[in-house]
Design a protein around this motif. Structure first.
Motif, PDB file in Angstrom:
ATOM      1  N   VAL A   1       0.825  -1.218   0.000  1.00  0.00           N
ATOM      2  CA  VAL A   1       0.000   0.000   0.000  1.00  0.00           C
ATOM      3  C   VAL A   1       0.860   1.270   0.000  1.00  0.00           C
ATOM      4  O   VAL A   1       0.499   2.264  -0.639  1.00  0.00           O
ATOM      5  CB  VAL A   1      -0.948  -0.013   1.229  1.00  0.00           C
ATOM      6  N   GLY A   2       1.997   1.240   0.710  1.00  0.00           N
ATOM      7  CA  GLY A   2       2.819   2.450   0.874  1.00  0.00           C
ATOM      8  C   GLY A   2       3.109   3.179  -0.434  1.00  0.00           C
ATOM      9  O   GLY A   2       2.818   4.376  -0.553  1.00  0.00           O
ATOM     10  N   PRO A   3       3.660   2.497  -1.456  1.00  0.00           N
ATOM     11  CA  PRO A   3       3.973   3.197  -2.706  1.00  0.00           C
ATOM     12  C   PRO A   3       2.730   3.758  -3.403  1.00  0.00           C
ATOM     13  O   PRO A   3       2.814   4.767  -4.114  1.00  0.00           O
ATOM     14  CB  PRO A   3       4.610   2.107  -3.589  1.00  0.00           C
ATOM     15  N   MET A   4       1.578   3.114  -3.179  1.00  0.00           N
ATOM     16  CA  MET A   4       0.345   3.593  -3.810  1.00  0.00           C
ATOM     17  C   MET A   4      -0.086   4.951  -3.246  1.00  0.00           C
ATOM     18  O   MET A   4      -0.708   5.749  -3.930  1.00  0.00           O
ATOM     19  CB  MET A   4      -0.795   2.584  -3.607  1.00  0.00           C
ATOM     20  N   THR A   5       0.230   5.180  -1.972  1.00  0.00           N
ATOM     21  CA  THR A   5      -0.200   6.436  -1.343  1.00  0.00           C
ATOM     22  C   THR A   5       0.428   7.637  -2.062  1.00  0.00           C
ATOM     23  O   THR A   5      -0.262   8.602  -2.409  1.00  0.00           O
ATOM     24  CB  THR A   5       0.169   6.427   0.158  1.00  0.00           C
TER      25      THR A   5
END
Ligand SMILES: NC(=O)c1ccc[n+]([C@@H]2O[C@H](COP(=O)([O-])OP(=O)(O)OC[C@H]3O[C@@H](n4cnc5c(N)ncnc54)[C@H](OP(=O)(O)O)[C@@H]3O)[C@@H](O)[C@H]2O)c1
Length: 270
Positions: free
Chosen positions: A242-246
């Motif tokens: 999820v982190g890179p998607m933020t």
């Protein structure tokens, strides 16, 4: 069963590459590049790292990056008040989607700026599952920045949504009924693989620092990955899920807000 690993890093990279292709078109039409401004108060090292990587990603996408750093003693009369700071942001420039106008728009099913982390989770879910209509989605956590907007987005996709929180009774039983589990709790490895419905899609929002080998910290999610990967159909890793998607969604929101403010229609492919 061994779950498919949902590669958030790859999905985010392709979204950022698409944005980098599209930004010059906007800049030519509008006569200026979209810009993202960050105001950072205080010296928290994690926030500084995050802001630096936001700035880098913004520039890589061809957008302008502005940073305003204020000392930890900066005040707005007394102590910083989160609600007052958010209320001071123009809703049309609120690319984090935290202003009550944007929260209200999301709740009412109207277009607006949506918080980046849940938007990124939804993109990963749709990429994996296609239609979410009729699926039972369990969102664990009810914060304004993740849990609540996540539940609204899932409802908007016609999932059947349950929201769990710290007062929820028998969480394992609820997890066992869910086709989709979004964990945004902030408790390391709390959700166990044994609780999951076999084949469920698991989105792990949690980022928790725990002591690792050799005195170094390591990052883990809110889901116990080693047991969950044996039962789930698909799961996001931590880090790299999820982190890179933020950050990718923050750039997408900036791009969308720039179009709306300039009165230019956004390219259909985003
Ligand atoms: N990947 C990213 O880009 C990203 C972005 C944002 C956040 N995060 C991470 O996601 C996690 C959640 O963030 P947040 O800002 O939403 O956290 P938060 O504001 O602390 O909210 C945590 C939520 O979890 C609930 N909760 C706590 N203990 C629970 C339990 N034992 N059982 C069920 N629910 C429980 C709380 O319930 P109550 O409301 O009842 O207290 C609350 O609603 C954190 O690890 C954070 O670091 C990651």
């Amino acid at each position: 069963m061994t779950a498919q690993i949902i590669d958030g890093k790859a999905v985010a990279a392709s979204l950022r590459a698409r944005l980098a292709d599209l930004v010059p078109g906007f800049t030519e039409q509008a006569g200026r590049a979209p810009g993202l401004a960050v105001v950072l108060v205080g010296e928290d090292p994690a926030s500084h790292v995050y802001v630096r990587s936001k700035g880098r990603a913004t520039r890589e996408a061809g957008m302008e990056s502005f940073e305003h750093r204020l000392g930890a003693d900066a005040s707005e009369g007394a102590q910083m008040n989160e609600a007052a700071v958010i209320a001071a942001i123009d809703p049309a420039k609120d690319v984090d989607g935290f202003h009550v106008i944007n929260a209200g728009r999301l709740a009412a099913g109207l277009p607006g700026l949506v918080p980046c982390t849940p938007l990124g989770c939804l993109a990963l879910l749709k990429d994996r599952l296609g239609s979410l209509a009729g699926l039972h989605a369990l969102v664990i956590g009810r914060s304004n920045i993740v849990g609540k907007p996540m539940a609204q987005l899932l409802l908007g996709e016609s999932a059947t949504v349950t929201i769990a929180h710290s007062r929820t009774r028998d969480l394992p039983q609820l997890v066992g009924q869910a086709d989709i589990v979004v964990a945004a709790v902030g408790r390391p490895e709390m959700i166990r693989g044994e609780w999951l419905k076999p084949g469920a899609t698991v989105i792990d929002v949690g980022i928790n620092r725990v002591p690792g080998e050799g005195g170094k910290d390591r990052l883990v999610g809110d889901v116990h990955f080693a047991s969950a990967v044996e039962v789930a159909g698909a799961i996001t890793p931590v880090p790299g899920g999820v982190g890179p998607m933020t950050i990718a969604m923050l750039l997408r929101n900036t791009f969308a807000a720039a179009h709306a403010r300039a009165g230019i229609a956004q390219p259909a492919e985003l």
